[in-house]
Design an enzyme around this catalytic site. Structure first.
Site, PDB file in Angstrom:
ATOM      1  N   GLY A  12       0.813  -1.216   0.000  1.00 26.74           N
ATOM      2  CA  GLY A  12       0.000   0.000   0.000  1.00 26.74           C
ATOM      3  C   GLY A  12       0.844   1.263   0.000  1.00 26.74           C
ATOM      4  O   GLY A  12       0.529   2.243   0.674  1.00 26.74           O
ATOM      5  N   SER A  39       0.922  -3.568   5.199  1.00 23.84           N
ATOM      6  CA  SER A  39       1.297  -3.721   6.594  1.00 23.84           C
ATOM      7  C   SER A  39       1.837  -2.406   7.124  1.00 23.84           C
ATOM      8  O   SER A  39       2.876  -1.924   6.669  1.00 23.84           O
ATOM      9  CB  SER A  39       2.371  -4.804   6.702  1.00 23.84           C
ATOM     10  OG  SER A  39       3.039  -4.692   7.929  1.00 23.84           O
ATOM     11  N   ILE A  42       5.354  -2.548   8.472  1.00 21.87           N
ATOM     12  CA  ILE A  42       6.481  -2.460   7.529  1.00 21.87           C
ATOM     13  C   ILE A  42       6.603  -1.043   6.967  1.00 21.87           C
ATOM     14  O   ILE A  42       7.701  -0.511   6.823  1.00 21.87           O
ATOM     15  CB  ILE A  42       6.317  -3.505   6.405  1.00 21.87           C
ATOM     16  CG1 ILE A  42       6.455  -4.907   6.998  1.00 21.87           C
ATOM     17  CG2 ILE A  42       7.323  -3.284   5.279  1.00 21.87           C
ATOM     18  CD1 ILE A  42       6.176  -6.031   6.049  1.00 21.87           C
ATOM     19  N   VAL A  45       8.183   3.322   1.524  1.00 20.42           N
ATOM     20  CA  VAL A  45       9.494   3.948   1.343  1.00 20.42           C
ATOM     21  C   VAL A  45       9.425   5.442   1.688  1.00 20.42           C
ATOM     22  O   VAL A  45      10.406   6.040   2.115  1.00 20.42           O
ATOM     23  CB  VAL A  45      10.035   3.680  -0.087  1.00 20.42           C
ATOM     24  CG1 VAL A  45       9.235   4.427  -1.126  1.00 20.42           C
ATOM     25  CG2 VAL A  45      11.494   4.025  -0.215  1.00 20.42           C
ATOM     26  N   ALA A  50       8.188  14.223  -6.565  1.00 18.14           N
ATOM     27  CA  ALA A  50       8.106  15.037  -7.781  1.00 18.14           C
ATOM     28  C   ALA A  50       7.494  14.199  -8.900  1.00 18.14           C
ATOM     29  O   ALA A  50       7.754  13.004  -9.003  1.00 18.14           O
ATOM     30  CB  ALA A  50       9.494  15.524  -8.180  1.00 18.14           C
ATOM     31  N   LYS A  78       4.821  22.229 -10.405  1.00 17.16           N
ATOM     32  CA  LYS A  78       6.163  21.962 -10.941  1.00 17.16           C
ATOM     33  C   LYS A  78       6.145  22.225 -12.444  1.00 17.16           C
ATOM     34  O   LYS A  78       5.328  21.650 -13.166  1.00 17.16           O
ATOM     35  CB  LYS A  78       6.535  20.501 -10.663  1.00 17.16           C
ATOM     36  CG  LYS A  78       7.821  20.071 -11.346  1.00 17.16           C
ATOM     37  CD  LYS A  78       8.178  18.622 -11.051  1.00 17.16           C
ATOM     38  CE  LYS A  78       9.343  18.192 -11.930  1.00 17.16           C
ATOM     39  NZ  LYS A  78       9.686  16.774 -11.764  1.00 17.16           N
ATOM     40  N   LEU A 333       8.476  -0.137  -7.054  1.00 18.78           N
ATOM     41  CA  LEU A 333       9.825  -0.579  -6.698  1.00 18.78           C
ATOM     42  C   LEU A 333       9.958  -2.091  -6.792  1.00 18.78           C
ATOM     43  O   LEU A 333      11.063  -2.613  -6.939  1.00 18.78           O
ATOM     44  CB  LEU A 333      10.151  -0.103  -5.277  1.00 18.78           C
ATOM     45  CG  LEU A 333      10.093   1.420  -5.086  1.00 18.78           C
ATOM     46  CD1 LEU A 333      10.259   1.777  -3.604  1.00 18.78           C
ATOM     47  CD2 LEU A 333      11.161   2.121  -5.917  1.00 18.78           C
ATOM     48  N   THR A 344      10.320   9.915 -12.697  1.00 19.81           N
ATOM     49  CA  THR A 344       9.539   9.049 -13.588  1.00 19.81           C
ATOM     50  C   THR A 344       8.832   7.889 -12.896  1.00 19.81           C
ATOM     51  O   THR A 344       7.977   7.242 -13.506  1.00 19.81           O
ATOM     52  CB  THR A 344      10.472   8.456 -14.666  1.00 19.81           C
ATOM     53  OG1 THR A 344      11.707   8.074 -14.055  1.00 19.81           O
ATOM     54  CG2 THR A 344      10.741   9.465 -15.749  1.00 19.81           C
ATOM     55  N   ILE A 346       6.592   7.352 -10.406  1.00 15.89           N
ATOM     56  CA  ILE A 346       5.138   7.342 -10.221  1.00 15.89           C
ATOM     57  C   ILE A 346       4.465   7.207 -11.584  1.00 15.89           C
ATOM     58  O   ILE A 346       3.502   6.461 -11.755  1.00 15.89           O
ATOM     59  CB  ILE A 346       4.672   8.609  -9.458  1.00 15.89           C
ATOM     60  CG1 ILE A 346       5.174   8.535  -8.008  1.00 15.89           C
ATOM     61  CG2 ILE A 346       3.151   8.751  -9.496  1.00 15.89           C
ATOM     62  CD1 ILE A 346       4.894   9.766  -7.170  1.00 15.89           C
TER      63      ILE A 346
HETATM   64  C1  LIG Z   1      15.370   8.159  -2.897  1.00 15.37           C
HETATM   65  C2  LIG Z   1      14.138   8.031  -3.752  1.00 15.37           C
HETATM   66  C3  LIG Z   1      13.524   9.168  -4.253  1.00 15.37           C
HETATM   67  C4  LIG Z   1      12.398   9.050  -5.080  1.00 15.37           C
HETATM   68  N1  LIG Z   1      11.839  10.164  -5.620  1.00 15.37           N
HETATM   69  C5  LIG Z   1      10.827  10.028  -6.506  1.00 15.37           C
HETATM   70  C6  LIG Z   1      10.242  11.145  -7.139  1.00 15.37           C
HETATM   71  O1  LIG Z   1      10.619  12.283  -6.883  1.00 15.37           O
HETATM   72  N2  LIG Z   1       9.254  10.938  -8.029  1.00 15.37           N
HETATM   73  C7  LIG Z   1       8.806   9.689  -8.325  1.00 15.37           C
HETATM   74  O2  LIG Z   1       7.927   9.548  -9.172  1.00 15.37           O
HETATM   75  N3  LIG Z   1       9.293   8.625  -7.685  1.00 15.37           N
HETATM   76  C8  LIG Z   1      10.293   8.759  -6.814  1.00 15.37           C
HETATM   77  N4  LIG Z   1      10.794   7.662  -6.191  1.00 15.37           N
HETATM   78  C9  LIG Z   1      10.170   6.370  -6.400  1.00 15.37           C
HETATM   79  C10 LIG Z   1       8.934   6.293  -5.540  1.00 15.37           C
HETATM   80  O3  LIG Z   1       9.257   6.539  -4.203  1.00 15.37           O
HETATM   81  C11 LIG Z   1       8.335   4.929  -5.648  1.00 15.37           C
HETATM   82  O4  LIG Z   1       8.268   4.546  -6.986  1.00 15.37           O
HETATM   83  C12 LIG Z   1       6.942   4.991  -5.134  1.00 15.37           C
HETATM   84  O5  LIG Z   1       6.919   5.505  -3.853  1.00 15.37           O
HETATM   85  C13 LIG Z   1       6.343   3.647  -5.117  1.00 15.37           C
HETATM   86  O6  LIG Z   1       6.849   2.871  -4.072  1.00 15.37           O
HETATM   87  P1  LIG Z   1       6.189   1.488  -3.872  1.00 15.37           P
HETATM   88  O7  LIG Z   1       4.747   1.691  -3.586  1.00 15.37           O
HETATM   89  O8  LIG Z   1       6.572   0.608  -4.987  1.00 15.37           O
HETATM   90  O9  LIG Z   1       6.935   0.892  -2.580  1.00 15.37           O
HETATM   91  P2  LIG Z   1       6.755   1.244  -1.027  1.00 15.37           P
HETATM   92  O10 LIG Z   1       6.421   2.653  -0.791  1.00 15.37           O
HETATM   93  O11 LIG Z   1       7.981   0.702  -0.352  1.00 15.37           O
HETATM   94  O12 LIG Z   1       5.511   0.384  -0.578  1.00 15.37           O
HETATM   95  C14 LIG Z   1       5.613  -1.015  -0.343  1.00 15.37           C
HETATM   96  C15 LIG Z   1       4.344  -1.495   0.317  1.00 15.37           C
HETATM   97  O13 LIG Z   1       4.409  -2.916   0.459  1.00 15.37           O
HETATM   98  C16 LIG Z   1       4.050  -3.247   1.771  1.00 15.37           C
HETATM   99  N5  LIG Z   1       4.721  -4.493   2.146  1.00 15.37           N
HETATM  100  C17 LIG Z   1       6.016  -4.844   1.917  1.00 15.37           C
HETATM  101  N6  LIG Z   1       6.254  -6.062   2.445  1.00 15.37           N
HETATM  102  C18 LIG Z   1       5.084  -6.473   2.982  1.00 15.37           C
HETATM  103  C19 LIG Z   1       4.692  -7.644   3.695  1.00 15.37           C
HETATM  104  N7  LIG Z   1       5.538  -8.630   3.981  1.00 15.37           N
HETATM  105  N8  LIG Z   1       3.417  -7.731   4.118  1.00 15.37           N
HETATM  106  C20 LIG Z   1       2.528  -6.730   3.864  1.00 15.37           C
HETATM  107  N9  LIG Z   1       2.840  -5.600   3.208  1.00 15.37           N
HETATM  108  C21 LIG Z   1       4.114  -5.486   2.790  1.00 15.37           C
HETATM  109  C22 LIG Z   1       4.521  -2.075   2.623  1.00 15.37           C
HETATM  110  O14 LIG Z   1       3.865  -2.040   3.864  1.00 15.37           O
HETATM  111  C23 LIG Z   1       4.116  -0.923   1.706  1.00 15.37           C
HETATM  112  O15 LIG Z   1       2.751  -0.642   1.906  1.00 15.37           O
HETATM  113  C24 LIG Z   1      11.880   7.769  -5.349  1.00 15.37           C
HETATM  114  C25 LIG Z   1      12.468   6.640  -4.780  1.00 15.37           C
HETATM  115  C26 LIG Z   1      13.594   6.756  -3.992  1.00 15.37           C
HETATM  116  C27 LIG Z   1      14.200   5.516  -3.406  1.00 15.37           C
END
Ligand SMILES: Cc1cc2nc3c(=O)[nH]c(=O)nc-3n(C[C@H](O)[C@H](O)[C@H](O)COP(=O)(O)OP(=O)(O)OC[C@H]3O[C@@H](n4cnc5c(N)ncnc54)[C@H](O)[C@@H]3O)c2cc1C
Length: 503
Positions: A12, A39, A42, A45, A50, A78, A333, A344, A346
């Site tokens: 989420g 969760s 957990i 990130v 942006a 932006k 990710l 890029t 999002i």
């Molecule tokens: C340093 C950095 C800067 C960034 N800046 C930008 C930006 O400016 N613009 C942009 O577009 N993107 C940016 N990104 C990328 C962006 O942060 C991610 O693409 C976006 O937040 C998506 O993250 P996510 O949802 O894939 O992962 P996460 O935010 O890590 O979410 C993972 C989810 O999975 C759940 N989960 C994991 N394991 C379990 C488990 N065992 N049981 C239950 N739930 C679990 C967690 O609880 C969480 O809800 C950046 C990334 C980094 C690292």
């Protein structure tokens, strides 16, 4: 096909909630049930602040009111990204959204600009770009409020608080019928013959069954990576940064309508202005800079008091060798990572979920659908990757990190783009690749790549005619920008956030 067809989104964060919201918007609830498991223990990130203008399409698709979303997420507008010190240590340019100048007949603008330079017209590309001029003047108006027949209006994206945005989308998706399950996933069960995932097993013993799983579990890539063992293709030899430190700081007096990316000795620093604070971070190569030196460097270059300790994040740039394997599609990710240099990530989630809807199984998953999905997603990622590599490769900085980047062998498709532009200023956009000719132009010129020639048709106007034409374009930009309000005043008037960050 089971009825309803059970789609389970794992995670989420921004990726999970965008996916769930879009699926719930387009798939009829009578035939598709969307469940999201996350969760709180957990967490997410928590970075990703942006965006690029395509987010307006996401808002439109979801029926999200822009101002309401901005109030809820402490967002600002932006207009592009300013790159400081990337070409040479004292250079700066802006990769602004929208067009630069105007194409005349069949000939793209840059050819007239190049010829103008040859005859002594010294105005930079920025002077012909509405977004760049507004950004530097710190002004903003939406395209439906200020535009000209010659230039159109501003093209905008958003800076937003990542945690508030995930929360906002969560409310939105749940309002459309997405079922949220809170719990830690401890494992997954697979079908004995097909190897497909049948159920998620939660740490408290519950299970969640599904037909299709969308893995948005973050860097851990719980299903696609861990359970299915899908390989990872590293791009670190082209994009060597592998760590980031993120830290918010207090707001500065001026609320800039652009992201700033400042090159440092072994990486770069981002600056993302929100209504209530500034998001900052340093992306760096651990082979060239220690964590302690990185923290020092970051904290020495903030525009306000730090509001927390720098938070470390480790990553490897690259992608899963398949984005879709068995009945699991990875997004965000969990699918791979490219540094946020052009904001890029999002967008890649938005685009992936749109593609998933296009290839939604109508029964058993067909290998042809999976292959087409993977091929299209790979194309999109690789084209973005090449655009990022361009920023590193074409530079004249003296440090070892930057000299190594300048010396590396780049992917063939990028080499072709650089050579094509270097010869006669031509830019080809491959199929539906994300970045337009205008973006490639600004970054190539900004990084210091100047073509040796230009299109012969740009020599048609006389010297006086060309001078007048270029001057008219610059005047049109300045005139329109002068009608726009200050960025902060615009936000105060239309979408000021409540102090808590909620509407
Ligand atoms: C340093 C950095 C800067 C960034 N800046 C930008 C930006 O400016 N613009 C942009 O577009 N993107 C940016 N990104 C990328 C962006 O942060 C991610 O693409 C976006 O937040 C998506 O993250 P996510 O949802 O894939 O992962 P996460 O935010 O890590 O979410 C993972 C989810 O999975 C759940 N989960 C994991 N394991 C379990 C488990 N065992 N049981 C239950 N739930 C679990 C967690 O609880 C969480 O809800 C950046 C990334 C980094 C690292």
């Amino acid at each position: 096909m089971t009825n309803p067809y059970r789609i389970v989104v794992v995670g989420g964060g921004t990726a999970g909630w965008i996916t769930a919201a879009v699926l719930a918007r387009y798939l009829a609830p009578a035939r598709f049930a969307v469940t999201l498991v996350e969760s709180e223990e957990i967490g997410t990130v928590g970075v990703g602040e942006a965006t690029i203008p395509q987010m307006q399409l996401l808002n439109a698709a979801l029926g999200i009111d822009e101002y309401a979303m901005m109030r809820a997420t402490q967002a600002t507008y932006k207009l592009g990204i300013e790159f400081v010190g990337w070409g040479t240590p004292d250079s700066r340019y802006i990769h602004a959204f929208g067009q630069t100048g105007r194409q005349l007949g069949q000939v793209p603008f840059q050819h007239f600009w190049l010829r103008g330079r040859a005859q002594g017209e010294n105005a930079p590309l920025d002077a012909y770009c509405l977004n760049a001029a507004a950004a530097y003047a710190n002004r903003f108006a939406r395209a439906d409020q200020a535009k000209s027949p010659m230039l159109g209006g501003l093209v905008h994206a958003f800076h937003l608080d990542a945690n508030l945005y995930a929360r906002y989308l969560r409310d939105h998706a749940q309002g459309r019928g997405v079922v949220r399950v809170e719990g830690r996933i401890a494992g997954a069960q697979r079908h004995g013959e097909s190897g497909d995932i049948t159920d998620l097993v939660l740490a408290d013993g519950r299970s969640v069954a599904g037909d299709l799983f969308v893995d948005c579990s973050g860097f851990r890539s719980l299903l696609l990576g861990e359970t299915l063992g899908t390989g990872f293709e590293s791009w670190q030899h082209w994009l060597p940064c592998d760590r980031a430190l993120a830290v918010p700081c207090a707001s500065a007096p001026t609320l800039l309508p652009f992201t700033r990316s400042t090159a440092r000795s072994a990486g770069w620093q981002w600056r993302i202005p929100l209504q209530h604070r500034i998001g900052n971070g340093l992306v760096y190569s651990s082979a060239h800079l220690t964590d302690e030196a990185a923290a020092e460097l970051l904290l020495a270059h903030l525009d306000g008091e730090p509001l927390a300790d720098p938070r470390p994040i480790r990553f490897v740039t690259g992608r899963r060798s398949a984005f879709w394997s068995h009945n699991v599609v990875g997004m965000g990710l969990a699918a791979g990572f490219m540094e946020p240099l052009e904001s890029t990530s999002i967008h890649l989630v938005q685009s992936a979920v749109e593609r998933l809807i296009k290839f939604m199984p109508s029964g058993a998953i067909d290998p042809a659908d999976v292959a087409a999905y993977n091929a299209q997603t790979t194309f999109e990622w690789e084209r973005v990757r090449d655009f990022l590599i361009l920023h590193y490769h074409v530079n004249q900085r003296p440090e070892r990190f930057w000299r190594d980047c300048a010396a590396m062998t780049v992917p063939d498709a990028l080499r072709e783009k650089i050579d094509l532009f270097g010869a006669n200023g031509r830019i080809t956009r491959f199929n539906e690749e994300l970045f337009s000719e205008a973006g490639w132009l600004q970054v190539m010129v900004g990084q210091g790549l100047m073509p040796r020639g230009h299109h012969p048709l740009a020599d048609d106007p006389s010297e006086a005619e060309l001078g007048e034409l270029l001057s008219l374009m610059r005047q049109a930009v300045d005139k329109l920008v002068a009608t726009m309000p200050d960025h902060a005043a615009f936000l105060t008037r239309h979408c000021a956030a409540a102090p808590s960050g909620t509407c």
